[in-house]
Design a protein around this motif. Structure first.
Motif, PDB file in Angstrom:
ATOM      1  N   HIS A  38       0.834  -1.206   0.000  1.00  0.00           N
ATOM      2  CA  HIS A  38       0.000   0.000   0.000  1.00  0.00           C
ATOM      3  C   HIS A  38       0.867   1.255   0.000  1.00  0.00           C
ATOM      4  O   HIS A  38       0.626   2.189  -0.775  1.00  0.00           O
ATOM      5  N   ASP A  39       1.877   1.302   0.836  1.00  0.00           N
ATOM      6  CA  ASP A  39       2.740   2.472   0.929  1.00  0.00           C
ATOM      7  C   ASP A  39       3.556   2.681  -0.343  1.00  0.00           C
ATOM      8  O   ASP A  39       3.877   3.812  -0.702  1.00  0.00           O
ATOM      9  N   LYS A  40       3.888   1.585  -1.036  1.00  0.00           N
ATOM     10  CA  LYS A  40       4.658   1.697  -2.266  1.00  0.00           C
ATOM     11  C   LYS A  40       3.831   2.358  -3.367  1.00  0.00           C
ATOM     12  O   LYS A  40       4.366   3.075  -4.213  1.00  0.00           O
ATOM     13  N   ASN A  41       2.513   2.162  -3.351  1.00  0.00           N
ATOM     14  CA  ASN A  41       1.651   2.697  -4.397  1.00  0.00           C
ATOM     15  C   ASN A  41       1.144   4.112  -4.109  1.00  0.00           C
ATOM     16  O   ASN A  41       0.476   4.699  -4.952  1.00  0.00           O
ATOM     17  N   ILE A  42       1.436   4.657  -2.933  1.00  0.00           N
ATOM     18  CA  ILE A  42       1.010   6.009  -2.611  1.00  0.00           C
ATOM     19  C   ILE A  42       1.919   6.991  -3.328  1.00  0.00           C
ATOM     20  O   ILE A  42       3.135   6.894  -3.252  1.00  0.00           O
ATOM     21  N   LYS A  43       1.304   7.930  -4.030  1.00  0.00           N
ATOM     22  CA  LYS A  43       2.077   8.957  -4.725  1.00  0.00           C
ATOM     23  C   LYS A  43       2.104  10.204  -3.859  1.00  0.00           C
ATOM     24  O   LYS A  43       1.068  10.722  -3.463  1.00  0.00           O
ATOM     25  N   ARG A  44       3.289  10.670  -3.581  1.00  0.00           N
ATOM     26  CA  ARG A  44       3.448  11.877  -2.781  1.00  0.00           C
ATOM     27  C   ARG A  44       3.131  13.092  -3.646  1.00  0.00           C
ATOM     28  O   ARG A  44       3.643  13.220  -4.755  1.00  0.00           O
ATOM     29  N   ARG A  45       2.277  13.949  -3.134  1.00  0.00           N
ATOM     30  CA  ARG A  45       1.951  15.186  -3.825  1.00  0.00           C
ATOM     31  C   ARG A  45       2.650  16.325  -3.095  1.00  0.00           C
ATOM     32  O   ARG A  45       2.444  16.515  -1.905  1.00  0.00           O
ATOM     33  N   GLU A  46       3.450  17.041  -3.815  1.00  0.00           N
ATOM     34  CA  GLU A  46       4.153  18.164  -3.226  1.00  0.00           C
ATOM     35  C   GLU A  46       3.758  19.421  -3.987  1.00  0.00           C
ATOM     36  O   GLU A  46       3.929  19.501  -5.202  1.00  0.00           O
ATOM     37  N   PHE A  47       3.225  20.377  -3.260  1.00  0.00           N
ATOM     38  CA  PHE A  47       2.816  21.637  -3.847  1.00  0.00           C
ATOM     39  C   PHE A  47       3.681  22.751  -3.285  1.00  0.00           C
ATOM     40  O   PHE A  47       3.962  22.788  -2.095  1.00  0.00           O
ATOM     41  N   GLN A  48       4.082  23.654  -4.153  1.00  0.00           N
ATOM     42  CA  GLN A  48       4.889  24.801  -3.762  1.00  0.00           C
ATOM     43  C   GLN A  48       4.012  26.046  -3.773  1.00  0.00           C
ATOM     44  O   GLN A  48       3.026  26.103  -4.507  1.00  0.00           O
ATOM     45  N   PRO A  49       4.350  27.037  -2.960  1.00  0.00           N
ATOM     46  CA  PRO A  49       3.591  28.298  -3.025  1.00  0.00           C
ATOM     47  C   PRO A  49       3.618  28.859  -4.445  1.00  0.00           C
ATOM     48  O   PRO A  49       4.650  28.889  -5.104  1.00  0.00           O
ATOM     49  N   GLY A  50       2.441  29.244  -4.926  1.00  0.00           N
ATOM     50  CA  GLY A  50       2.304  29.751  -6.295  1.00  0.00           C
ATOM     51  C   GLY A  50       1.694  28.740  -7.246  1.00  0.00           C
ATOM     52  O   GLY A  50       1.251  29.110  -8.335  1.00  0.00           O
ATOM     53  N   ASP A  51       1.657  27.454  -6.882  1.00  0.00           N
ATOM     54  CA  ASP A  51       1.058  26.427  -7.735  1.00  0.00           C
ATOM     55  C   ASP A  51      -0.455  26.605  -7.780  1.00  0.00           C
ATOM     56  O   ASP A  51      -1.084  27.018  -6.810  1.00  0.00           O
ATOM     57  N   LEU A  52      -1.039  26.247  -8.917  1.00  0.00           N
ATOM     58  CA  LEU A  52      -2.494  26.226  -9.041  1.00  0.00           C
ATOM     59  C   LEU A  52      -2.982  24.814  -8.772  1.00  0.00           C
ATOM     60  O   LEU A  52      -2.436  23.846  -9.315  1.00  0.00           O
ATOM     61  N   VAL A  53      -3.998  24.670  -7.919  1.00  0.00           N
ATOM     62  CA  VAL A  53      -4.511  23.356  -7.534  1.00  0.00           C
ATOM     63  C   VAL A  53      -6.032  23.350  -7.614  1.00  0.00           C
ATOM     64  O   VAL A  53      -6.682  24.400  -7.623  1.00  0.00           O
ATOM     65  N   LEU A  54      -6.592  22.146  -7.681  1.00  0.00           N
ATOM     66  CA  LEU A  54      -8.031  21.939  -7.590  1.00  0.00           C
ATOM     67  C   LEU A  54      -8.344  21.355  -6.232  1.00  0.00           C
ATOM     68  O   LEU A  54      -7.594  20.534  -5.705  1.00  0.00           O
ATOM     69  N   LEU A  55      -9.482  21.750  -5.662  1.00  0.00           N
ATOM     70  CA  LEU A  55      -9.899  21.314  -4.333  1.00  0.00           C
ATOM     71  C   LEU A  55     -11.078  20.363  -4.467  1.00  0.00           C
ATOM     72  O   LEU A  55     -12.059  20.676  -5.133  1.00  0.00           O
ATOM     73  N   PRO A 104      -9.663  26.870 -10.100  1.00  0.00           N
ATOM     74  CA  PRO A 104      -8.377  26.640  -9.448  1.00  0.00           C
ATOM     75  C   PRO A 104      -8.119  27.596  -8.285  1.00  0.00           C
ATOM     76  O   PRO A 104      -8.584  28.728  -8.277  1.00  0.00           O
ATOM     77  N   TYR A 105      -7.381  27.118  -7.314  1.00  0.00           N
ATOM     78  CA  TYR A 105      -6.930  27.899  -6.171  1.00  0.00           C
ATOM     79  C   TYR A 105      -5.413  28.031  -6.266  1.00  0.00           C
ATOM     80  O   TYR A 105      -4.746  27.175  -6.839  1.00  0.00           O
ATOM     81  N   ARG A 106      -4.886  29.075  -5.668  1.00  0.00           N
ATOM     82  CA  ARG A 106      -3.434  29.275  -5.644  1.00  0.00           C
ATOM     83  C   ARG A 106      -2.925  28.930  -4.248  1.00  0.00           C
ATOM     84  O   ARG A 106      -3.485  29.361  -3.250  1.00  0.00           O
ATOM     85  N   PHE A 151      -3.451  21.572 -10.865  1.00  0.00           N
ATOM     86  CA  PHE A 151      -4.263  22.075 -11.969  1.00  0.00           C
ATOM     87  C   PHE A 151      -3.342  22.325 -13.146  1.00  0.00           C
ATOM     88  O   PHE A 151      -2.377  23.084 -13.055  1.00  0.00           O
ATOM     89  N   HIS A 152      -3.638  21.711 -14.289  1.00  0.00           N
ATOM     90  CA  HIS A 152      -2.783  21.821 -15.468  1.00  0.00           C
ATOM     91  C   HIS A 152      -3.362  22.759 -16.524  1.00  0.00           C
ATOM     92  O   HIS A 152      -2.815  22.875 -17.602  1.00  0.00           O
ATOM     93  N   GLY A 153      -4.477  23.396 -16.263  1.00  0.00           N
ATOM     94  CA  GLY A 153      -5.165  24.219 -17.257  1.00  0.00           C
ATOM     95  C   GLY A 153      -4.335  25.382 -17.747  1.00  0.00           C
ATOM     96  O   GLY A 153      -4.312  25.675 -18.934  1.00  0.00           O
TER      97      GLY A 153
END
Length: 124
Positions: free
Chosen positions: A39-56, A75-77, A108-110
């Protein structure tokens, strides 16, 4: 004499039963460790930096009708990233910051796609 023999046999049976029970506990522990590792091997770590656009992710969507509506808002910043995947987000229409868990976000890749002139199409 017969009671002594029966007592000794019963004692051996109880010891054998205890050994089987301990072995079952050990097998259960090993199985749980293996499942956790997979289970832990299949978890993808998501790392967001300030300034990135994301969806909630909107978890309250199930209360609203419309099965074709998207469950993702934005999108949110990302304004600030704290330890333990806590992020402060701002929306372009409001000035207040909201604090959310990183598990509810995706990149968010838009904006990036709007800048690219070429679009790759993969046929499956």
């Amino acid at each position: 004499m017969d009671f002594e023999k029966a007592r000794a046999e019963r004692k051996l049976q109880l010891q054998e039963l205890e050994n089987i029970r301990l072995e079952a506990y050990e097998n259960s522990r090993l199985y749980k460790e293996k499942v956790k590792a997979v289970h832990d091997k299949n978890i993808k770590r998501r790392e967001f930096q300030p300034g990135d656009l994301v969806l909630l992710y909107n978890s309250k969507m199930r209360l609203m009708p419309g099965k074709l509506r998207s469950r993702w808002d934005g999108p949110y910043r990302v304004e600030k990233a704290e330890p333990y995947e806590v992020f402060h987000l701002s929306h372009s229409s409001s000035s207040e910051l909201i604090k959310v868990n990183g598990h509810r976000l995706k990149l968010f890749h838009g904006e990036k796609m709007a800048k690219n002139m070429e679009l790759e199409i993969f046929l499956l």
